[in-house]
Design an enzyme around this catalytic site. Structure first.
Site, PDB file in Angstrom:
ATOM      1  N   GLN A 261       0.822  -1.212   0.000  1.00 39.16           N
ATOM      2  CA  GLN A 261       0.000   0.000   0.000  1.00 39.16           C
ATOM      3  C   GLN A 261       0.846   1.247   0.000  1.00 39.16           C
ATOM      4  O   GLN A 261       0.531   2.230  -0.659  1.00 39.16           O
ATOM      5  CB  GLN A 261      -0.962   0.007   1.194  1.00 39.16           C
ATOM      6  N   HIS A 264       1.744   2.973  -3.287  1.00 39.89           N
ATOM      7  CA  HIS A 264       0.750   3.699  -4.094  1.00 39.89           C
ATOM      8  C   HIS A 264       1.033   5.193  -4.151  1.00 39.89           C
ATOM      9  O   HIS A 264       0.771   5.841  -5.152  1.00 39.89           O
ATOM     10  CB  HIS A 264      -0.653   3.528  -3.492  1.00 39.89           C
ATOM     11  N   GLU A 329      -8.889   1.194   5.686  1.00 42.94           N
ATOM     12  CA  GLU A 329      -9.421   0.720   4.397  1.00 42.94           C
ATOM     13  C   GLU A 329      -9.208  -0.801   4.276  1.00 42.94           C
ATOM     14  O   GLU A 329     -10.122  -1.530   3.904  1.00 42.94           O
ATOM     15  CB  GLU A 329      -8.686   1.457   3.270  1.00 42.94           C
ATOM     16  N   HIS A 330      -7.985  -1.243   4.579  1.00 38.57           N
ATOM     17  CA  HIS A 330      -7.686  -2.684   4.543  1.00 38.57           C
ATOM     18  C   HIS A 330      -7.163  -3.110   5.897  1.00 38.57           C
ATOM     19  O   HIS A 330      -6.256  -2.470   6.438  1.00 38.57           O
ATOM     20  CB  HIS A 330      -6.567  -2.994   3.536  1.00 38.57           C
ATOM     21  N   ASP A 363      -6.728  -6.660  -4.119  1.00 40.75           N
ATOM     22  CA  ASP A 363      -6.630  -5.553  -5.072  1.00 40.75           C
ATOM     23  C   ASP A 363      -6.939  -6.010  -6.492  1.00 40.75           C
ATOM     24  O   ASP A 363      -7.442  -5.233  -7.309  1.00 40.75           O
ATOM     25  CB  ASP A 363      -5.206  -4.974  -5.065  1.00 40.75           C
ATOM     26  N   HIS A 422     -54.336  17.563   2.896  1.00 42.34           N
ATOM     27  CA  HIS A 422     -53.914  16.176   3.108  1.00 42.34           C
ATOM     28  C   HIS A 422     -55.065  15.398   3.745  1.00 42.34           C
ATOM     29  O   HIS A 422     -55.419  14.291   3.315  1.00 42.34           O
ATOM     30  CB  HIS A 422     -52.723  16.096   4.086  1.00 42.34           C
TER      31      HIS A 422
HETATM   32  N1  LIG Z   1      -8.961   3.352  -3.547  1.00 42.49           N
HETATM   33  C1  LIG Z   1      -8.678   2.735  -4.683  1.00 42.49           C
HETATM   34  O1  LIG Z   1      -9.315   1.800  -5.061  1.00 42.49           O
HETATM   35  C2  LIG Z   1      -7.559   3.258  -5.527  1.00 42.49           C
HETATM   36  C3  LIG Z   1      -7.192   2.567  -6.693  1.00 42.49           C
HETATM   37  C4  LIG Z   1      -6.201   3.103  -7.455  1.00 42.49           C
HETATM   38  C5  LIG Z   1      -5.586   4.293  -7.093  1.00 42.49           C
HETATM   39  N2  LIG Z   1      -5.946   4.905  -5.939  1.00 42.49           N
HETATM   40  C6  LIG Z   1      -5.381   6.178  -5.524  1.00 42.49           C
HETATM   41  O2  LIG Z   1      -5.802   7.168  -6.469  1.00 42.49           O
HETATM   42  C7  LIG Z   1      -4.832   8.186  -6.548  1.00 42.49           C
HETATM   43  C8  LIG Z   1      -4.482   8.408  -7.998  1.00 42.49           C
HETATM   44  O3  LIG Z   1      -3.839   9.632  -8.143  1.00 42.49           O
HETATM   45  P1  LIG Z   1      -3.071  10.050  -9.473  1.00 42.49           P
HETATM   46  O4  LIG Z   1      -2.572  11.445  -9.241  1.00 42.49           O
HETATM   47  O5  LIG Z   1      -2.127   9.009  -9.848  1.00 42.49           O
HETATM   48  O6  LIG Z   1      -4.176  10.034 -10.626  1.00 42.49           O
HETATM   49  P2  LIG Z   1      -5.578  10.750 -10.814  1.00 42.49           P
HETATM   50  O7  LIG Z   1      -6.113  10.239 -12.099  1.00 42.49           O
HETATM   51  O8  LIG Z   1      -6.435  10.638  -9.621  1.00 42.49           O
HETATM   52  O9  LIG Z   1      -5.240  12.313 -10.990  1.00 42.49           O
HETATM   53  C9  LIG Z   1      -4.586  12.821 -12.116  1.00 42.49           C
HETATM   54  C10 LIG Z   1      -5.233  14.135 -12.515  1.00 42.49           C
HETATM   55  O10 LIG Z   1      -5.086  15.094 -11.467  1.00 42.49           O
HETATM   56  C11 LIG Z   1      -5.154  16.370 -12.010  1.00 42.49           C
HETATM   57  N3  LIG Z   1      -4.113  17.237 -11.451  1.00 42.49           N
HETATM   58  C12 LIG Z   1      -2.859  16.880 -11.101  1.00 42.49           C
HETATM   59  N4  LIG Z   1      -2.196  17.980 -10.663  1.00 42.49           N
HETATM   60  C13 LIG Z   1      -3.059  19.017 -10.739  1.00 42.49           C
HETATM   61  C14 LIG Z   1      -2.978  20.403 -10.420  1.00 42.49           C
HETATM   62  N5  LIG Z   1      -1.861  20.931  -9.935  1.00 42.49           N
HETATM   63  N6  LIG Z   1      -4.068  21.172 -10.607  1.00 42.49           N
HETATM   64  C15 LIG Z   1      -5.217  20.638 -11.095  1.00 42.49           C
HETATM   65  N7  LIG Z   1      -5.346  19.347 -11.422  1.00 42.49           N
HETATM   66  C16 LIG Z   1      -4.283  18.554 -11.241  1.00 42.49           C
HETATM   67  C17 LIG Z   1      -4.923  16.257 -13.489  1.00 42.49           C
HETATM   68  O11 LIG Z   1      -6.095  16.625 -14.141  1.00 42.49           O
HETATM   69  C18 LIG Z   1      -4.636  14.782 -13.725  1.00 42.49           C
HETATM   70  O12 LIG Z   1      -5.304  14.317 -14.883  1.00 42.49           O
HETATM   71  C19 LIG Z   1      -3.645   7.725  -5.694  1.00 42.49           C
HETATM   72  O13 LIG Z   1      -3.718   8.359  -4.459  1.00 42.49           O
HETATM   73  C20 LIG Z   1      -3.878   6.224  -5.541  1.00 42.49           C
HETATM   74  O14 LIG Z   1      -3.354   5.705  -4.351  1.00 42.49           O
HETATM   75  C21 LIG Z   1      -6.939   4.424  -5.175  1.00 42.49           C
HETATM   76  N1  LIG Z   2      -4.988  -0.847  -3.152  1.00 42.54           N
HETATM   77  C1  LIG Z   2      -5.755   0.045  -4.019  1.00 42.54           C
HETATM   78  C2  LIG Z   2      -6.947   0.519  -3.234  1.00 42.54           C
HETATM   79  O1  LIG Z   2      -6.580   1.142  -2.073  1.00 42.54           O
HETATM   80  C3  LIG Z   2      -6.257  -0.609  -5.269  1.00 42.54           C
HETATM   81  C4  LIG Z   2      -5.195  -1.068  -6.215  1.00 42.54           C
HETATM   82  C5  LIG Z   2      -5.230  -1.063  -7.565  1.00 42.54           C
HETATM   83  N2  LIG Z   2      -4.103  -1.610  -8.001  1.00 42.54           N
HETATM   84  C6  LIG Z   2      -3.382  -1.979  -6.986  1.00 42.54           C
HETATM   85  N3  LIG Z   2      -4.052  -1.644  -5.876  1.00 42.54           N
HETATM   86 ZN   LIG Z   3      -3.128  -1.562  -3.971  1.00 41.17          ZN
END
Ligand SMILES: NC(=O)c1ccc[n+]([C@@H]2O[C@H](COP(=O)([O-])OP(=O)(O)OC[C@H]3O[C@@H](n4cnc5c(N)ncnc54)[C@H](O)[C@@H]3O)[C@@H](O)[C@H]2O)c1
Ligand SMILES: N[C@H](CO)Cc1c[nH]c[nH+]1
Ligand SMILES: [Zn+2]
Length: 433
Positions: A261, A264, A329-330, A363, A422
């Site tokens: 985790q 990520h 979350e997990h 995941d 009513h």
């Molecule tokens: N909970 C889940 O199931 C799960 C699964 C996968 C990923 N995640 C999480 O999701 C998140 C993904 O984040 P990411 O950044 O890789 O992708 P993302 O797709 O969430 O965000 C990217 C977008 O953020 C915007 N952005 C970035 N900087 C910016 C700025 N300065 N101003 C305005 N907009 C801006 C842009 O439009 C860009 O397209 C991570 O925190 C990851 O851990 C969660």
């Molecule tokens: N652990 C993430 C949700 O918190 C989901 C994910 C996608 N790929 C790998 N992990």
């Molecule tokens: Zn994961």
């Protein structure tokens, strides 16, 4: 490896734990302001604003909206192009996720009272759902399946997917997963502008009824701001894992489970709780050795330094009490009799039972959804599921006799509220002798 060491017996433990896990309270006003501007821009200028923001935030150089559309032929081409091993893994995961979610489907029901009155609940799918698949720092084909398949199982009319393509690059497995899951339309949009497009609709992107899926702080804040205009699933924060271990699992396994985790995101949170002080030291040693073998070492080290922790507890009862407080979350229960101990867990997005159930399997392919409540919201919310894509309408059908007897109850209640229309509407239905 730099991380926080805590002992649950210390007088200041509660305060330290609260500070370590406090995330939801920190709402960045600067981000909220910026997102408000992006939402307004898309609501007022539609596709033109989408092109502008996408060029700026995803470092692209497109001149028209049609360059941000991925058609079905491109999805199928990606599916045909990826290596057989990847395709087979995606299909196997999709089958398992679909099968698990079939169990969540809610059916309509009704019953009839003795006088013939019908009461019930009619369950219907959403007409159109928007799914956000993150793509800024990493590509998430697994998240395509986890978001789209419950919608498909629910019978949603149309699934619109958005996912950013930084510098114009979109991962083939993401496209292939969209093909397998049956996504209807895909746009390479990300961040606040993608959420705005789904919420308000533009000349090209159809407005949806509900937006689901995780994302970074811009996505989360945009979902918070459009809620009410559309439904949302939850406001997700960074990924979290809490491992409770009795000290009898291989420390390398536990170190890697924490890293799964931590890798990520710099803001992700990985915490280990154990009654065995020596074991905590062994895991710390494993973390030091194993981190150097990983591509995302820097992210892992940052996450462990700022948000990670190794916590010593008195016993497993105290470990579970802390797990309920954190509401992670997990939650991995890497202990004997995990199934029995799980009965004491009241708050967790997903519970992983026993030493052979690393969170990573959940995941990708175990079956349950990986979109889960974070930041202690597992106290009141649940994993993404089929129920997020279904809604319920109440059914009331009175027989003449049923209407007459209900009207005799409704009338004095309505007059007690001074709502005479009513009362009289109900009274018309009272049978004259
Ligand atoms: N909970 C889940 O199931 C799960 C699964 C996968 C990923 N995640 C999480 O999701 C998140 C993904 O984040 P990411 O950044 O890789 O992708 P993302 O797709 O969430 O965000 C990217 C977008 O953020 C915007 N952005 C970035 N900087 C910016 C700025 N300065 N101003 C305005 N907009 C801006 C842009 O439009 C860009 O397209 C991570 O925190 C990851 O851990 C969660
Ligand atoms: N652990 C993430 C949700 O918190 C989901 C994910 C996608 N790929 C790998 N992990
Ligand atoms: Zn994961």
């Amino acid at each position: 490896m730099e991380t926080t060491w805590l002992n649950a017996q210390d007088a200041d433990f509660d305060a330290k734990l609260a500070a370590l896990t406090a995330w939801s309270e920190e709402r960045d006003e600067e981000v909220a302001h910026r997102v408000r501007g992006i939402l307004k821009g898309v609501a007022q200028r539609g596709d033109v604003a989408l092109v502008e923001y996408t060029n700026r935030f995803d470092r692209r150089d497109v001149s028209a909206m049609d360059e941000l559309v991925v058609d079905q032929a491109q999805l199928q081409a990606a599916l045909a192009r990826i290596p057989a091993e990847q395709r087979e893994a995606l299909e196997a995961a999709a089958d398992r996720v679909r099968r698990y979610h079939e169990k969540q489907k809610q059916d309509s029901w009704h019953y009839r009272e003795a006088d013939g009155t019908l009461l019930g609940q009619q369950v219907t799918p959403l007409d159109r759902a928007g799914i956000y698949v993150p793509g800024g720092k990493a590509a998430y084909p697994s998240s395509v399946l986890m978001n789209a398949l419950p919608a498909k199982v629910a019978g949603v009319g149309e699934i619109i997917m958005v996912s950013p393509a930084p510098e114009g690059i979109i991962n083939d497995m993401v496209l292939a997963a969209a093909a397998i899951a049956g996504v209807d339309k895909l746009f390479t949009l990300g961040g606040g502008q993608a959420v705005a497009a789904l919420a308000y609709g533009t000349e090209t992107v159809p407005a949806v009824d509900k937006i689901v899926g995780p994302g970074n702080i811009y996505v989360a804040e945009a979902k918070r701001q459009v809620f009410g205009k559309v439904g949302i699933d939850m406001i997700a924060g960074p990924s979290e894992i809490l491992v409770v271990c009795d000290g009898k699992t291989n420390p390398d396994w536990i170190a890697m489970d924490l890293f799964s985790q931590a890798e990520h995101d710099e803001e992700a949170q990985a915490i280990l709780v154990s009654p065995d002080a020596d074991f905590l030291k062994q895991v710390a040693q494993s973390m030091e050795t194993l981190a150097a073998t990983l591509e995302r070492e820097t992210i892992i080290r940052t996450s462990m330094k700022h948000r990670g922790a190794l916590i010593q507890v008195k016993d497993l009862d105290q470990a579970i009490e802390i797990a309920n407080r954190i509401a992670s979350e997990h939650l991995e229960l890497s202990i004997d009799d995990a199934e029995q101990w799980a009965k004491k867990v009241r708050h967790a997005g997903a519970i992983f039972l026993g030493r052979h159930t690393p969170e990573a399997l959940g995941d990708y392919c175990a079956g349950p959804n990986h979109v889960l409540p974070t930041s202690a919201t597992a106290r009141f919310s649940s994993p993404l599921g089929v129920y997020d894509f279904q809604k319920r309408s109440s059914l009331i059908g009175c027989s003449p006799e049923g209407a007459s007897s209900l009207a005799k109850i409704a009338s004095p209640l309505a007059r007690g509220e001074s709502l005479t229309a009513h009362a009289r509407s109900a009274e018309y239905r009272i049978k004259k002798r």
